[in-house]
Design an enzyme around this catalytic site. Sequence first.
Site, PDB file in Angstrom:
ATOM      1  N   GLU A 179      26.825  40.028  33.034  1.00  0.00           N
ATOM      2  CA  GLU A 179      26.489  38.676  32.564  1.00  0.00           C
ATOM      3  C   GLU A 179      25.437  38.728  31.459  1.00  0.00           C
ATOM      4  OE1 GLU A 179      25.746  35.914  35.766  1.00  0.00           O
ATOM      5  OE2 GLU A 179      27.793  36.086  36.512  1.00  0.00           O
ATOM      6  N   TYR A 246      33.704  31.017  39.103  1.00  0.00           N
ATOM      7  CA  TYR A 246      33.514  30.571  40.477  1.00  0.00           C
ATOM      8  C   TYR A 246      34.105  29.176  40.654  1.00  0.00           C
ATOM      9  CZ  TYR A 246      30.281  34.434  41.413  1.00  0.00           C
ATOM     10  OH  TYR A 246      29.732  35.679  41.601  1.00  0.00           O
ATOM     11  N   GLU A 303      33.806  38.968  39.293  1.00  0.00           N
ATOM     12  CA  GLU A 303      33.133  37.992  40.159  1.00  0.00           C
ATOM     13  C   GLU A 303      34.008  36.750  40.231  1.00  0.00           C
ATOM     14  OE1 GLU A 303      28.940  37.160  39.718  1.00  0.00           O
ATOM     15  OE2 GLU A 303      28.519  39.203  39.038  1.00  0.00           O
TER      16      GLU A 303
END
Length: 499
Positions: A179, A246, A303
Amino acid sequence: MFACAQTETLLTIKSSGDQTVSRHIYGHFSEHLGRCIYDGFWVDENSTIPNKGRIRLDVVEALKKIKVPNLRWPGGCFADEYHWRDGIGPRDQRPKMVNTNWGGVIEDNSFGTHEFLDLCKMLDCEPYIAGNVGSGTVEEMAKWVEYLNFDGVSPMTAIRKQNGMDKPWKVSFWGVGNESWGCGGNMTADYYSDLYRRYATYARDYAGAPLKRIASGANAEDYNWTETCMKNIGPGRMWGLTLHYYTLPTGNWKSKGSATKFDEEQYFNTMKNCLRMEEIVSKHAAIMDKYDPKKRVALVVDEWGIWTDVEPGTNPGFLYQQNSLRDALIAGTTLNIFNNHSDRVKMANLAQTINVLQALILTEKDKMLLTPTYHVFDLYKLHMDAKYLPINFASPDYKLGDKKIAALNVSASQDSTGAVHISLVNLDPKNKISLNTDLGNLKWKTVTGQILTSAQLTDINTFAVSNKVVNAKFSGAKKSGNMLKVELPAKSIVVLELK
């Protein structure tokens, strides 16, 4: 209970070329965050919980059952404040640090490089290490690779041998930062892509240990990041490029919604947000295709998962959340999306393995439970390294008021024995779906299956009742001439095996 109406649809499955559903799509992620490592994998020195070298054995056995292919470590945001030399050597001499990203707790570095690689050996999985670009140096990363992978004479190999490991581990998967657009340094895409080239140059390939270098890619819909990295780094300098996305029930980071207390409207919005993964992956893949038409660079979704508010009364920095049937439907849907994009998606990592976010496993002292999400991975392991089979169908709608989303998602593969596996997810909480499936020239005689469902979308497994949401035998599929007929119940995940 919902009354079950029925809709019908036709699936067509055909044999394909040589596209494979990589086993690495079914990878996992374990960060020094909350109780994932400590109180998850790693127990106290004097713990009575069965362990080997402080690694908890019931957790290991559960993860071996689902054939975990790779494990990403040490982060996450923690990776860019982690200095690997603090986590080697005698444990009583390792320096302590503050975990500034996750709860401000003291990290004692008792779980470090050797412990992680011992864990991977016990799991029989490949390690995926994220290097520190944010607060580290090129030299630090280069020497970590040397410590891990070099079998010659050097200062790093001498230290490794002093620490009890004579031969190198030969770790292939290597993340260059995490990130970097955010907690990994708040960099621009241009700056990071230049920095990547520098770090990747000094992360050497040693004899018998070629690296699969993975660049820190985009956050969700930041298509400019992918464009810049593909243009400036180029296919020849990276094995993979990451993507993080997410599912937020509310779509709002400040108030994400409860893991266990939600109504149908919030469920609908959650699944709508989950299904955005299809568009996001497709658009990033299209950009990658422009610079890499031969698909040499993997899209690594390292992720993903649902992110809710933490459980009441727990440390907000520990990201501990329960896991319901809704989360299982998210897992099944997302894995179907990855399987269907397996020409480009070669690796993915659910966040996270134990006690954090969409966990597979929850622990409480000596107790352990398997979440509904765990059971999805148990069902879907049949797709690992199998031949991808394309499917054509028109999904019925799941409607709520004047809103609608696709009720059905599917993926299919054929393993080395010729068995065909079809994973089906019905997101509609009220209506079952009747499927007529044409398998073309695929030969089969029998069908068996398993199902994951429960009475309510909010149903969870608890330490008191750990088997409320578990896999069961499915008898709703049958052969009818050359057709496969399936009655897919509402709010269910079904995996069929045709032989």
